[in-house]
Design a protein around this motif. Structure first.
Motif, PDB file in Angstrom:
ATOM      1  N   GLN A   1     -28.154 -38.793 -24.551  1.00 45.20           N
ATOM      2  CA  GLN A   1     -29.236 -38.189 -25.933  1.00 45.20           C
ATOM      3  C   GLN A   1     -27.851 -38.162 -27.577  1.00 45.20           C
ATOM      4  O   GLN A   1     -26.861 -37.840 -27.427  1.00 45.20           O
ATOM      5  CB  GLN A   1     -29.500 -37.365 -25.626  1.00 45.20           C
ATOM      6  CG  GLN A   1     -30.447 -36.423 -26.742  1.00 45.20           C
ATOM      7  CD  GLN A   1     -30.097 -35.081 -26.696  1.00 45.20           C
ATOM      8  OE1 GLN A   1     -29.470 -34.046 -25.807  1.00 45.20           O
ATOM      9  NE2 GLN A   1     -31.573 -34.301 -27.851  1.00 45.20           N
ATOM     10  N   TRP A   2     -29.140 -38.911 -28.129  1.00 42.81           N
ATOM     11  CA  TRP A   2     -28.287 -38.315 -30.301  1.00 42.81           C
ATOM     12  C   TRP A   2     -29.341 -37.321 -30.690  1.00 42.81           C
ATOM     13  O   TRP A   2     -30.549 -38.128 -30.515  1.00 42.81           O
ATOM     14  CB  TRP A   2     -28.295 -40.087 -30.260  1.00 42.81           C
ATOM     15  CG  TRP A   2     -27.021 -40.773 -30.148  1.00 42.81           C
ATOM     16  CD1 TRP A   2     -25.855 -40.698 -30.328  1.00 42.81           C
ATOM     17  CD2 TRP A   2     -27.345 -41.450 -28.837  1.00 42.81           C
ATOM     18  NE1 TRP A   2     -24.524 -40.910 -29.929  1.00 42.81           N
ATOM     19  CE2 TRP A   2     -26.078 -41.931 -28.728  1.00 42.81           C
ATOM     20  CE3 TRP A   2     -28.659 -41.911 -28.105  1.00 42.81           C
ATOM     21  CZ2 TRP A   2     -25.661 -42.686 -27.950  1.00 42.81           C
ATOM     22  CZ3 TRP A   2     -28.267 -42.775 -26.843  1.00 42.81           C
ATOM     23  CH2 TRP A   2     -26.541 -43.536 -27.173  1.00 42.81           C
ATOM     24  N   GLU A   3     -29.480 -36.987 -31.541  1.00 41.99           N
ATOM     25  CA  GLU A   3     -29.985 -35.631 -31.919  1.00 41.99           C
ATOM     26  C   GLU A   3     -29.674 -35.495 -33.394  1.00 41.99           C
ATOM     27  O   GLU A   3     -28.303 -35.476 -33.319  1.00 41.99           O
ATOM     28  CB  GLU A   3     -29.360 -34.194 -30.821  1.00 41.99           C
ATOM     29  CG  GLU A   3     -30.693 -33.392 -31.779  1.00 41.99           C
ATOM     30  CD  GLU A   3     -30.508 -32.173 -31.396  1.00 41.99           C
ATOM     31  OE1 GLU A   3     -30.624 -31.049 -31.581  1.00 41.99           O
ATOM     32  OE2 GLU A   3     -30.953 -31.716 -30.380  1.00 41.99           O
TER      33      GLU A   3
ATOM     34  N   ILE B   1     -36.472 -32.172 -35.807  1.00 40.33           N
ATOM     35  CA  ILE B   1     -35.442 -32.396 -35.031  1.00 40.33           C
ATOM     36  C   ILE B   1     -36.319 -33.828 -33.901  1.00 40.33           C
ATOM     37  O   ILE B   1     -37.098 -34.147 -34.310  1.00 40.33           O
ATOM     38  CB  ILE B   1     -35.121 -32.148 -33.858  1.00 40.33           C
ATOM     39  CG1 ILE B   1     -36.140 -31.717 -32.421  1.00 40.33           C
ATOM     40  CG2 ILE B   1     -34.450 -30.918 -33.631  1.00 40.33           C
ATOM     41  CD1 ILE B   1     -35.986 -31.269 -31.413  1.00 40.33           C
TER      42      ILE B   1
ATOM     43  N   GLU C   1     -34.407 -37.240 -32.033  1.00 47.29           N
ATOM     44  CA  GLU C   1     -34.103 -37.814 -30.284  1.00 47.29           C
ATOM     45  C   GLU C   1     -33.881 -38.991 -30.144  1.00 47.29           C
ATOM     46  O   GLU C   1     -34.794 -39.362 -30.159  1.00 47.29           O
ATOM     47  CB  GLU C   1     -33.664 -36.384 -29.425  1.00 47.29           C
ATOM     48  CG  GLU C   1     -33.661 -35.043 -29.788  1.00 47.29           C
ATOM     49  CD  GLU C   1     -34.403 -34.081 -28.146  1.00 47.29           C
ATOM     50  OE1 GLU C   1     -34.413 -34.446 -27.289  1.00 47.29           O
ATOM     51  OE2 GLU C   1     -33.784 -33.138 -28.780  1.00 47.29           O
TER      52      GLU C   1
ATOM     53  N   ARG D   1     -31.021 -33.237 -36.578  1.00 43.61           N
ATOM     54  CA  ARG D   1     -32.013 -32.165 -37.031  1.00 43.61           C
ATOM     55  C   ARG D   1     -32.243 -32.349 -38.584  1.00 43.61           C
ATOM     56  O   ARG D   1     -30.604 -32.552 -39.449  1.00 43.61           O
ATOM     57  CB  ARG D   1     -31.259 -30.927 -36.853  1.00 43.61           C
ATOM     58  CG  ARG D   1     -30.837 -30.619 -35.822  1.00 43.61           C
ATOM     59  CD  ARG D   1     -29.932 -29.383 -35.435  1.00 43.61           C
ATOM     60  NE  ARG D   1     -29.686 -28.979 -34.053  1.00 43.61           N
ATOM     61  CZ  ARG D   1     -28.757 -27.510 -33.734  1.00 43.61           C
ATOM     62  NH1 ARG D   1     -28.821 -26.737 -34.177  1.00 43.61           N
ATOM     63  NH2 ARG D   1     -28.512 -27.626 -32.622  1.00 43.61           N
TER      64      ARG D   1
ATOM     65  N   LYS E   1     -25.975 -33.219 -37.113  1.00 45.42           N
ATOM     66  CA  LYS E   1     -26.155 -34.463 -35.294  1.00 45.42           C
ATOM     67  C   LYS E   1     -25.237 -34.174 -34.539  1.00 45.42           C
ATOM     68  O   LYS E   1     -23.863 -33.577 -34.485  1.00 45.42           O
ATOM     69  CB  LYS E   1     -25.209 -35.228 -35.687  1.00 45.42           C
ATOM     70  CG  LYS E   1     -25.482 -36.450 -36.951  1.00 45.42           C
ATOM     71  CD  LYS E   1     -25.031 -37.718 -37.633  1.00 45.42           C
ATOM     72  CE  LYS E   1     -25.760 -38.470 -38.820  1.00 45.42           C
ATOM     73  NZ  LYS E   1     -24.970 -39.338 -38.974  1.00 45.42           N
TER      74      LYS E   1
ATOM     75  N   ASN F   1     -33.424 -24.591 -25.029  1.00 53.08           N
ATOM     76  CA  ASN F   1     -32.072 -24.724 -25.816  1.00 53.08           C
ATOM     77  C   ASN F   1     -30.988 -23.454 -25.972  1.00 53.08           C
ATOM     78  O   ASN F   1     -31.855 -22.812 -26.095  1.00 53.08           O
ATOM     79  CB  ASN F   1     -31.281 -25.484 -26.947  1.00 53.08           C
ATOM     80  CG  ASN F   1     -30.461 -26.190 -27.506  1.00 53.08           C
ATOM     81  OD1 ASN F   1     -29.585 -26.780 -26.671  1.00 53.08           O
ATOM     82  ND2 ASN F   1     -30.103 -25.360 -28.495  1.00 53.08           N
TER      83      ASN F   1
ATOM     84  N   GLU G   1     -38.368 -26.217 -28.042  1.00 51.55           N
ATOM     85  CA  GLU G   1     -38.206 -26.841 -29.104  1.00 51.55           C
ATOM     86  C   GLU G   1     -39.117 -27.646 -27.877  1.00 51.55           C
ATOM     87  O   GLU G   1     -39.873 -28.343 -26.609  1.00 51.55           O
ATOM     88  CB  GLU G   1     -37.558 -27.874 -28.866  1.00 51.55           C
ATOM     89  CG  GLU G   1     -36.499 -28.084 -27.080  1.00 51.55           C
ATOM     90  CD  GLU G   1     -34.927 -28.744 -27.161  1.00 51.55           C
ATOM     91  OE1 GLU G   1     -34.459 -28.590 -28.262  1.00 51.55           O
ATOM     92  OE2 GLU G   1     -34.891 -29.668 -26.119  1.00 51.55           O
TER      93      GLU G   1
END
Length: 196
Positions: free
Chosen positions: A71-73, A86, A88, A75, A23, A139, A118
């Motif tokens: 932003q929260w990501e 991913i 997001e 994987r 995360k 990225n 991405e």
């Protein structure tokens, strides 16, 4: 509406799935071009804009605004190959440089290649309504530091408005229907986050 709720539920399910391996979270900043429409009108004239007096939505032209947010990501689906899935969640506020408050929330599901490229797609909720966002980016990595740079596009939607003309007794004298576009948006966003 059911499709939107299903997409959000799927995104939340993927964020909490056991297959998730990492995360990330961090700030995002950028600039957005807003095509002629009600959001551009609001950026130009604020609450003083009157579609009946000012010629209908989109009459003030295109606009630019800054964006700031988080932003929260998550994987997932990382089988050790060259591509990882991913999800997001991005919450932004635009218009602050003009004293305006334009919130938006976006959920994107996509993929990132091992070389940093991405791409993804997902729903966006803003004052203009609900729409789909298409994004592509890169990225950059430096040790544990991730520096995502993204371009996002959200097409405008065709809508119908009604303009009213009033007589001196404040009664509707004439009603005119017209079509307008909510205004397409193109954003360039940058940010950073740290891998653990």
């Amino acid at each position: 509406m059911k499709k939107i709720l299903l997409t959000l539920a799927l995104g939340l399910g993927l964020l909490t799935a056991n297959a998730q391996i990492e995360k990330l979270a961090g700030p995002r900043i950028g600039i957005t071009f807003v095509g002629a429409g009600p959001i551009a009108d609001f950026l130009h004239d604020g609450f003083d804009f009157d579609e009946d007096e000012d010629g209908g939505y989109g009459s003030t032209g295109n606009a630019f605004t800054t964006q700031y947010g988080w932003q929260w990501e998550g994987r997932f689906a990382d089988g050790g190959g060259k591509i990882v899935g991913i999800v997001e969640w991005i919450v932004l506020v635009g218009g602050m440089e003009k004293g305006k408050f334009l919130p938006s929330a976006t959920s994107i599901i996509g993929a990132r290649k091992d070389n940093g490229l991405e791409f993804g797609v997902g729903p966006n909720l803003s004052l203009a309504g609900v729409g789909m966002v298409f994004g592509i980016g890169y990225n950059f990595k430096s040790g544990n530091l991730n520096l995502p740079v993204n371009i996002a596009f959200m097409p405008g939607r065709k809508m119908e408005g009604t303009r009213y003309n009033f007589n001196s007794d404040t009664q509707i004298n004439e009603q005119t229907n017209y079509d307008y576009n909510t205004g397409s948006r193109i954003s360039i966003m940058v940010g950073f986050n740290m891998s653990k």
